[in-house]
Design a protein around this motif. Structure first.
Motif, PDB file in Angstrom:
ATOM      1  N   VAL A 298       0.837  -1.195   0.000  1.00  0.00           N
ATOM      2  CA  VAL A 298       0.000   0.000   0.000  1.00  0.00           C
ATOM      3  C   VAL A 298       0.874   1.248   0.000  1.00  0.00           C
ATOM      4  O   VAL A 298       0.634   2.209  -0.748  1.00  0.00           O
ATOM      5  N   GLU A 299       1.897   1.252   0.810  1.00  0.00           N
ATOM      6  CA  GLU A 299       2.774   2.418   0.909  1.00  0.00           C
ATOM      7  C   GLU A 299       3.603   2.635  -0.337  1.00  0.00           C
ATOM      8  O   GLU A 299       3.987   3.761  -0.655  1.00  0.00           O
ATOM      9  N   ASP A 300       3.881   1.557  -1.078  1.00  0.00           N
ATOM     10  CA  ASP A 300       4.630   1.672  -2.332  1.00  0.00           C
ATOM     11  C   ASP A 300       3.840   2.460  -3.367  1.00  0.00           C
ATOM     12  O   ASP A 300       4.389   3.243  -4.125  1.00  0.00           O
ATOM     13  N   GLY A 301       2.520   2.246  -3.420  1.00  0.00           N
ATOM     14  CA  GLY A 301       1.633   3.031  -4.267  1.00  0.00           C
ATOM     15  C   GLY A 301       1.709   2.745  -5.755  1.00  0.00           C
ATOM     16  O   GLY A 301       1.149   3.487  -6.560  1.00  0.00           O
ATOM     17  N   ASP A 302       2.382   1.667  -6.159  1.00  0.00           N
ATOM     18  CA  ASP A 302       2.530   1.369  -7.581  1.00  0.00           C
ATOM     19  C   ASP A 302       1.418   0.420  -8.020  1.00  0.00           C
ATOM     20  O   ASP A 302       1.624  -0.768  -8.233  1.00  0.00           O
ATOM     21  N   LEU A 303       0.212   0.983  -8.188  1.00  0.00           N
ATOM     22  CA  LEU A 303      -0.953   0.185  -8.546  1.00  0.00           C
ATOM     23  C   LEU A 303      -1.491   0.613  -9.900  1.00  0.00           C
ATOM     24  O   LEU A 303      -1.284   1.751 -10.340  1.00  0.00           O
ATOM     25  N   SER A 304      -2.218  -0.276 -10.555  1.00  0.00           N
ATOM     26  CA  SER A 304      -2.808   0.046 -11.854  1.00  0.00           C
ATOM     27  C   SER A 304      -3.919   1.076 -11.694  1.00  0.00           C
ATOM     28  O   SER A 304      -4.439   1.292 -10.595  1.00  0.00           O
ATOM     29  N   ALA A 305      -4.286   1.690 -12.797  1.00  0.00           N
ATOM     30  CA  ALA A 305      -5.354   2.697 -12.771  1.00  0.00           C
ATOM     31  C   ALA A 305      -6.664   2.083 -12.294  1.00  0.00           C
ATOM     32  O   ALA A 305      -7.434   2.732 -11.570  1.00  0.00           O
ATOM     33  N   GLU A 306      -6.921   0.830 -12.683  1.00  0.00           N
ATOM     34  CA  GLU A 306      -8.161   0.179 -12.286  1.00  0.00           C
ATOM     35  C   GLU A 306      -8.203  -0.053 -10.777  1.00  0.00           C
ATOM     36  O   GLU A 306      -9.207   0.210 -10.115  1.00  0.00           O
ATOM     37  N   VAL A 307      -7.104  -0.547 -10.232  1.00  0.00           N
ATOM     38  CA  VAL A 307      -7.061  -0.805  -8.794  1.00  0.00           C
ATOM     39  C   VAL A 307      -7.109   0.505  -8.022  1.00  0.00           C
ATOM     40  O   VAL A 307      -7.750   0.600  -6.965  1.00  0.00           O
ATOM     41  N   GLU A 308      -6.454   1.529  -8.536  1.00  0.00           N
ATOM     42  CA  GLU A 308      -6.505   2.842  -7.886  1.00  0.00           C
ATOM     43  C   GLU A 308      -7.944   3.356  -7.824  1.00  0.00           C
ATOM     44  O   GLU A 308      -8.365   3.955  -6.824  1.00  0.00           O
ATOM     45  N   ALA A 309      -8.710   3.110  -8.892  1.00  0.00           N
ATOM     46  CA  ALA A 309     -10.105   3.557  -8.907  1.00  0.00           C
ATOM     47  C   ALA A 309     -10.909   2.845  -7.816  1.00  0.00           C
ATOM     48  O   ALA A 309     -11.692   3.471  -7.094  1.00  0.00           O
ATOM     49  N   PHE A 310     -10.725   1.544  -7.707  1.00  0.00           N
ATOM     50  CA  PHE A 310     -11.415   0.811  -6.637  1.00  0.00           C
ATOM     51  C   PHE A 310     -10.946   1.276  -5.265  1.00  0.00           C
ATOM     52  O   PHE A 310     -11.747   1.393  -4.333  1.00  0.00           O
ATOM     53  N   ALA A 311      -9.654   1.530  -5.134  1.00  0.00           N
ATOM     54  CA  ALA A 311      -9.122   1.983  -3.851  1.00  0.00           C
ATOM     55  C   ALA A 311      -9.720   3.324  -3.451  1.00  0.00           C
ATOM     56  O   ALA A 311     -10.018   3.555  -2.275  1.00  0.00           O
ATOM     57  N   ARG A 312      -9.925   4.226  -4.417  1.00  0.00           N
ATOM     58  CA  ARG A 312     -10.539   5.522  -4.108  1.00  0.00           C
ATOM     59  C   ARG A 312     -11.979   5.340  -3.650  1.00  0.00           C
ATOM     60  O   ARG A 312     -12.453   6.033  -2.746  1.00  0.00           O
ATOM     61  N   GLN A 313     -12.689   4.372  -4.273  1.00  0.00           N
ATOM     62  CA  GLN A 313     -14.060   4.118  -3.844  1.00  0.00           C
ATOM     63  C   GLN A 313     -14.086   3.514  -2.440  1.00  0.00           C
ATOM     64  O   GLN A 313     -14.972   3.827  -1.641  1.00  0.00           O
ATOM     65  N   VAL A 314     -13.117   2.651  -2.118  1.00  0.00           N
ATOM     66  CA  VAL A 314     -13.016   2.118  -0.762  1.00  0.00           C
ATOM     67  C   VAL A 314     -12.857   3.263   0.233  1.00  0.00           C
ATOM     68  O   VAL A 314     -13.454   3.253   1.317  1.00  0.00           O
ATOM     69  N   ASP A 315     -12.055   4.265  -0.135  1.00  0.00           N
ATOM     70  CA  ASP A 315     -11.857   5.417   0.749  1.00  0.00           C
ATOM     71  C   ASP A 315     -13.160   6.159   1.007  1.00  0.00           C
ATOM     72  O   ASP A 315     -13.351   6.744   2.078  1.00  0.00           O
ATOM     73  N   HIS A 316     -14.065   6.157   0.029  1.00  0.00           N
ATOM     74  CA  HIS A 316     -15.362   6.819   0.197  1.00  0.00           C
ATOM     75  C   HIS A 316     -16.347   5.968   0.993  1.00  0.00           C
ATOM     76  O   HIS A 316     -17.344   6.495   1.502  1.00  0.00           O
ATOM     77  N   GLY A 317     -16.082   4.673   1.081  1.00  0.00           N
ATOM     78  CA  GLY A 317     -17.062   3.759   1.647  1.00  0.00           C
ATOM     79  C   GLY A 317     -16.871   3.483   3.120  1.00  0.00           C
ATOM     80  O   GLY A 317     -16.097   4.149   3.823  1.00  0.00           O
ATOM     81  N   VAL A 318     -17.588   2.477   3.603  1.00  0.00           N
ATOM     82  CA  VAL A 318     -17.528   2.062   5.002  1.00  0.00           C
ATOM     83  C   VAL A 318     -17.451   0.535   5.051  1.00  0.00           C
ATOM     84  O   VAL A 318     -18.083  -0.147   4.238  1.00  0.00           O
ATOM     85  N   PRO A 319     -16.660  -0.022   5.977  1.00  0.00           N
ATOM     86  CA  PRO A 319     -16.609  -1.484   6.089  1.00  0.00           C
ATOM     87  C   PRO A 319     -17.975  -2.060   6.459  1.00  0.00           C
ATOM     88  O   PRO A 319     -18.731  -1.456   7.220  1.00  0.00           O
ATOM     89  N   ILE A 320     -18.290  -3.220   5.941  1.00  0.00           N
ATOM     90  CA  ILE A 320     -19.513  -3.910   6.333  1.00  0.00           C
ATOM     91  C   ILE A 320     -19.476  -4.153   7.837  1.00  0.00           C
ATOM     92  O   ILE A 320     -18.476  -4.644   8.356  1.00  0.00           O
ATOM     93  N   PRO A 321     -20.513  -3.804   8.560  1.00  0.00           N
ATOM     94  CA  PRO A 321     -20.525  -4.071  10.004  1.00  0.00           C
ATOM     95  C   PRO A 321     -20.339  -5.559  10.292  1.00  0.00           C
ATOM     96  O   PRO A 321     -20.911  -6.411   9.609  1.00  0.00           O
ATOM     97  N   THR A 322     -19.531  -5.851  11.305  1.00  0.00           N
ATOM     98  CA  THR A 322     -19.292  -7.244  11.663  1.00  0.00           C
ATOM     99  C   THR A 322     -20.138  -7.698  12.851  1.00  0.00           C
ATOM    100  O   THR A 322     -20.135  -8.879  13.183  1.00  0.00           O
TER     101      THR A 322
END
Length: 429
Positions: free
Chosen positions: A365-389
């Motif tokens: 994660v800290e390296d940050g060398d991800l594809s554009a597609e994975v970066e897009a999903f990662a940005r959406q994860v940042d907007h979201g919330v974990p499923i309650p456990t």
């Protein structure tokens, strides 16, 4: 209950079979040839001594259920682990709904030593006492600090470590670059484009989206700040004004999907080029790239300036209660595979590039060398919330699914549908 966010997609029409969510792993591979699999002692946990060959260090059973691309990759990695360590991993696909299979197999002593699914089952299974469903591996692993803080928390419950994480996931916007030049930034822009393409009589649609599935639709419902379930206060807040506003926005995009809201009908429409957009997860990335020449991925468009707050999951190697009575060699094989896979930078980076997995291993994660597609999903994860456990979340899925279905079929308005679902959930708690 029907809490699955993904189902196996059968071959339909001219499309390659596409699979929905990655809850588990493979049927293939030759890893099962070295032992007796689920027929071993201790109720499905082989102790290593039953396996052929003097070099076997221990045998464990892994239950899996992934898409074809994920399955092939996981089989290869398990083979590599076996070759490097001398352990034997029997990879099995139990068939049917994985949680239902576990509900039957573990009490009968025939369950697996490990399985793979998103983190949201941790709380549900951790509170089981008679019989227990999960094993606390706190004393068997030393890699927990290697993952992101969110991922570490996802695999723990009440101080116990019940699994190890290897990727995060959520739904984002796929778009066909041969049909649209760029991803819409706002819902208004998206609706305008969907209107241009939507022609159901000709078999063409504006969007591919399983609109009756709470996991997929969580981003819209929670876009205005409401929570489907308030885990901090343990309250059902699905019938809040904020959630109802989000439901209205969902109702708007629902007008542009195929008439069958099920996963199969929806994803095939996009894969066949019959829709410019799809809302789906990274588990479909490899499959869709094989179907669509120019595939783009972007975060979901904003809704009145709000980023849709999608549910996100942390893919996890679960540690089964079967390990409590297993030989130490089986515990070592099970935890060894989980640690090897989840901390191997080459594995994590390759999965990010080829499967769209969003890394949770801190060094990657800290390296940050991800594809554009994975970066897009990662940005959406940042907007979201974990499923309650919390176990109470188990009561949410079915009433909400039924409410979404009623609204989609035109049998109920969105507001009353959420009121009814919230009432049913409270009754079931």
């Amino acid at each position: 209950m029907n809490e699955k966010r993904r189902t196996l997609l059968k071959t339909m029409g001219g499309s390659t079979a596409l699979a929905a969510l990655a809850g588990c792993i493979s049927t293939g591979g030759d890893g099962g040839d070295g032992g007796d699999g689920g027929d071993g002692g201790d109720g499905g946990s082989s102790d290593g001594s039953d396996s052929s060959g003097d070099e076997n260090q221990g045998t464990a059973t892994l239950w899996t259920d992934l898409s074809d691309g994920e399955d092939e990759a996981m089989s290869s990695y398990v083979d590599e682990f076996e070759s490097e360590t001398g352990f034997t991993i029997n990879k099995e696909a139990p068939g049917g709904e994985l949680d239902q299979q576990l509900e039957t197999a573990i009490p009968s002593g025939e369950g697996p030593d490990s399985w793979i699914w998103a983190h949201d089952w941790v709380g549900r299974f951790a509170v089981r006492e008679e019989p227990p469903f999960l094993y606390d591996a706190s004393d068997d692993i030393d890699s927990l600090g290697a993952y992101t803080e969110t991922a570490q928390q996802a695999v723990q419950y009440d101080g116990a470590v019940h699994g190890l994480p290897f990727a995060s996931e959520t739904v984002a916007l796929f778009y066909n670059e041969d049909m649209v030049d760029e991803a819409p930034e706002t819902l208004e822009e998206m609706v305008s484009t969907m209107e241009e393409f939507h022609d159901p009589e000709s078999g063409e649609y504006g969007l591919s989206y399983p609109v009756a599935d709470p996991y997929f639709t969580s981003g819209f419902i929670q876009a205005y700040g409401g929570d489907i379930f308030d885990e901090e206060n343990l309250e059902v807040t699905l019938d809040s004004d904020a959630c109802k506003r989000g439901m209205d926005a969902l109702d708007t995009v629902s007008d542009y999907v195929p008439a069958d809201p099920g996963y199969e009908s929806q994803i095939v429409a996009f894969a066949d080029g019959a829709a410019p957009f799809a809302i789906n997860g990274p588990w479909e990335l490899a499959n869709l790239q094989s179907e669509i020449d120019n595939l783009g991925v972007a975060p979901l468009p904003t809704i009145d300036g709000n980023n849709p707050r999608t549910y996100s999951g942390i893919q996890t190697f679960y540690f089964s209660a079967m390990l409590s009575d297993a030989d130490q060699s089986t515990v070592d094989a099970t935890t060894g595979l989980a640690e090897w896979y989840t901390t191997n930078e080459d594995v994590i980076e390759t999965n990010a590039a080829e499967q769209g997995y969003i890394p949770v291993l801190s060094s990657v994660v800290e390296d940050g060398d991800l594809s554009a597609e994975v970066e897009a999903f990662a940005r959406q994860v940042d907007h979201g919330v974990p499923i309650p456990t919390h176990p109470d979340m188990n009561s949410v899925w079915t009433p909400l699914t039924e409410a979404l279905t009623r609204v989609f079929n035109g049998n109920q308005e969105s507001g009353p549908a959420l009121d009814q679902a919230a009432s049913e959930i409270r009754e079931n708690l």
